[in-house]
Design an enzyme around this catalytic site. Structure first.
Site, mmCIF file in Angstrom:
data_model
loop_
_atom_site.group_PDB
_atom_site.id
_atom_site.type_symbol
_atom_site.label_atom_id
_atom_site.label_comp_id
_atom_site.label_asym_id
_atom_site.label_seq_id
_atom_site.Cartn_x
_atom_site.Cartn_y
_atom_site.Cartn_z
ATOM 1 C CE LYS A 131 0.806 1.452 4.418
ATOM 2 N NZ LYS A 131 1.675 2.565 4.689
ATOM 3 N N GLY B 191 7.494 1.108 4.757
ATOM 4 C CA GLY B 191 6.308 1.975 4.788
ATOM 5 C C GLY B 191 5.263 1.489 3.802
ATOM 6 C CG ASP C 6 -0.982 0.071 8.022
ATOM 7 O OD1 ASP C 6 -1.767 1.011 8.278
ATOM 8 O OD2 ASP C 6 0.238 0.230 7.849
HETATM 9 P P1 ATP Z 1 4.588 -0.747 9.482
HETATM 10 O O1 ATP Z 1 3.425 -1.652 9.152
HETATM 11 O O2 ATP Z 1 5.103 -0.894 10.881
HETATM 12 O O3 ATP Z 1 4.425 0.642 8.975
HETATM 13 P P2 ATP Z 1 6.340 -1.153 7.277
HETATM 14 O O4 ATP Z 1 5.265 -1.130 6.273
HETATM 15 O O5 ATP Z 1 7.276 -0.014 7.272
HETATM 16 O O6 ATP Z 1 5.786 -1.371 8.711
HETATM 17 P P3 ATP Z 1 6.945 -3.971 7.233
HETATM 18 O O7 ATP Z 1 7.483 -4.554 5.986
HETATM 19 O O8 ATP Z 1 5.577 -4.328 7.624
HETATM 20 O O9 ATP Z 1 7.198 -2.430 7.124
HETATM 21 O O10 ATP Z 1 7.983 -4.365 8.411
HETATM 22 C C1 ATP Z 1 8.012 -3.738 9.658
HETATM 23 C C2 ATP Z 1 8.619 -4.699 10.657
HETATM 24 O O11 ATP Z 1 7.687 -5.757 10.897
HETATM 25 C C3 ATP Z 1 9.897 -5.374 10.164
HETATM 26 O O12 ATP Z 1 10.999 -4.768 10.728
HETATM 27 C C4 ATP Z 1 9.761 -6.833 10.562
HETATM 28 O O13 ATP Z 1 10.687 -7.170 11.560
HETATM 29 C C5 ATP Z 1 8.364 -6.969 11.149
HETATM 30 N N1 ATP Z 1 7.584 -8.043 10.503
HETATM 31 C C6 ATP Z 1 6.768 -8.888 11.146
HETATM 32 N N2 ATP Z 1 6.204 -9.735 10.281
HETATM 33 C C7 ATP Z 1 6.655 -9.444 9.065
HETATM 34 C C8 ATP Z 1 6.430 -10.001 7.774
HETATM 35 N N3 ATP Z 1 5.621 -11.049 7.586
HETATM 36 N N4 ATP Z 1 7.046 -9.429 6.717
HETATM 37 C C9 ATP Z 1 7.843 -8.363 6.910
HETATM 38 N N5 ATP Z 1 8.113 -7.811 8.112
HETATM 39 C C10 ATP Z 1 7.522 -8.353 9.190
#
Ligand code: ATP
Length: 312
Positions: free
Chosen positions: A30, A116, A154
């Protein structure tokens, strides 16, 4: 089981699809076209007014029956532990339904981690959808939405997909009928940004109580058939705190700003989204930025939410 005056209620019949051995699902990334943030509520969450768009950058989730729960992740280096959102989703579904079924979950990441782009939330949504089918639970979307909201702010949008206004923590969703197809260039970063750290910096920069700004102007422009009407309306209150944590990100943002219709940081960053006038414009911008040494990919939206691709 409920016990009434006539004794135990009849055990509900659950038709386990024994012929189903593998379910293949996928879940999108997203981008937030707007992310307006208020001061923290008493529960610690920040009230939001956000506009989500699902993009066709996918994580693939494959589930198979097993005794317990296991998870493997490929496509990216990510250590798997009990806090992984896919495992949390599986456990939430088990305790919500009381099923003793297990699963081997395999995820191939196409969504960059900590970018993000809500990759972890996408995996939670994809796992809910896939196991709902594998375990023959047949939970309706509304019930999956409630479980999703408990897993993370989210996650409900990653189930829903499309284009939506998110209020409260972002889990209170209102679908928006998209006026135009959106073609984006995502400028990726090798280093992730921690969402809690960016919110903490936001609070330091803006300590006084405040409500999130509204996104009304953007909402009406989104009904227009041309993305050029979105120019000047994409806004993210987390840009400033993210830039103070990562000054190099601000430099990159300034470098790509003006190459498309509008530029915005996605969520808490560090991915930068450049909205382009057309698919062709996005293709050529992605090529140009790549040739200049940036990691840039095209992604289009609105894409579907987490869904089953096939069962076998
Ligand atoms: P947020 O949802 O916190 O904004 P983001 O979109 O920036 O996060 P994500 O790829 O969701 O980023 O990863 C955030 C953190 O979530 C990572 O540092 C990771 O350790 C943890 N995490 C837990 N489960 C997962 C998963 N299935 N895939 C990726 N990251 C995960």
């Amino acid at each position: 089981m409920a016990i009434g005056p006539e004794g135990p209620a009849e055990t509900p019949h659950i038709a386990y699809p024994d012929e189903v051995h593998t379910v293949h699902a996928q879940a999108p990334a997203k981008i937030n076209l707007a992310l307006r943030v208020g001061g923290p509520r008493s529960d610690g969450f920040h009230p939001l007014q956000t506009v989500f768009c699902a993009l066709d950058l996918w994580d693939a989730i494959v589930v198979k029956p097993a005794e317990g729960l296991s998870l493997t992740i490929t496509g990216i280096e990510l250590e798997v532990d009990d806090n992984n959102l896919a495992l949390k989703a599986a456990r939430a579904l088990q305790s919500h339904t009381g099923t003793s079924r297990g699963a081997d979950i395999a995820i191939h990441k196409g969504i960059p981690v900590a970018g993000g782009l809500a990759g972890g939330s996408a995996d939670a949504a994809g796992t809910l959808v896939a196991l709902n089918a594998l375990w023959g639970l047949d939970l309706p979307r509304e019930e999956l939405h409630e479980l999703a909201a408990e897993l993370g702010s989210d996650v409900p949008f990653m189930l829903m997909g499309g284009l939506a206004l998110g209020v409260s923590r972002g889990e209170d969703l209102h679908a928006i009928k998209p006026g135009a197809f959106q073609s984006w260039v995502l400028v990726l970063d090798d280093e992730g940004l921690s969402t809690p750290a960016v919110f903490r910096r936001y609070d330091e920069l803006k300590p006084e109580p405040h409500a999130p700004a509204d996104v009304d102007e953007l909402m009406s422009a989104l009904r227009s058939p041309s993305v050029t009407n979105l120019a000047g309306l994409l806004m993210n209150d987390l840009e400033e705190p993210a830039f103070t944590l990562r000054p190099d990100l601000k430099e990159r943002f300034d470098r790509v700003a003006g190459t498309g219709v509008a530029t915005v940081l996605s969520g808490s960053g560090p991915t930068i989204g450049v909205l382009c006038e057309s698919v062709a414009a996005a293709d050529s911008l992605a090529k140009q930025l790549t040739s200049e040494g940036l990691r840039a990919v095209r992604a289009d939206g609105p894409a579907a939410g987490a869904h089953i691709v096939r069962s076998s």
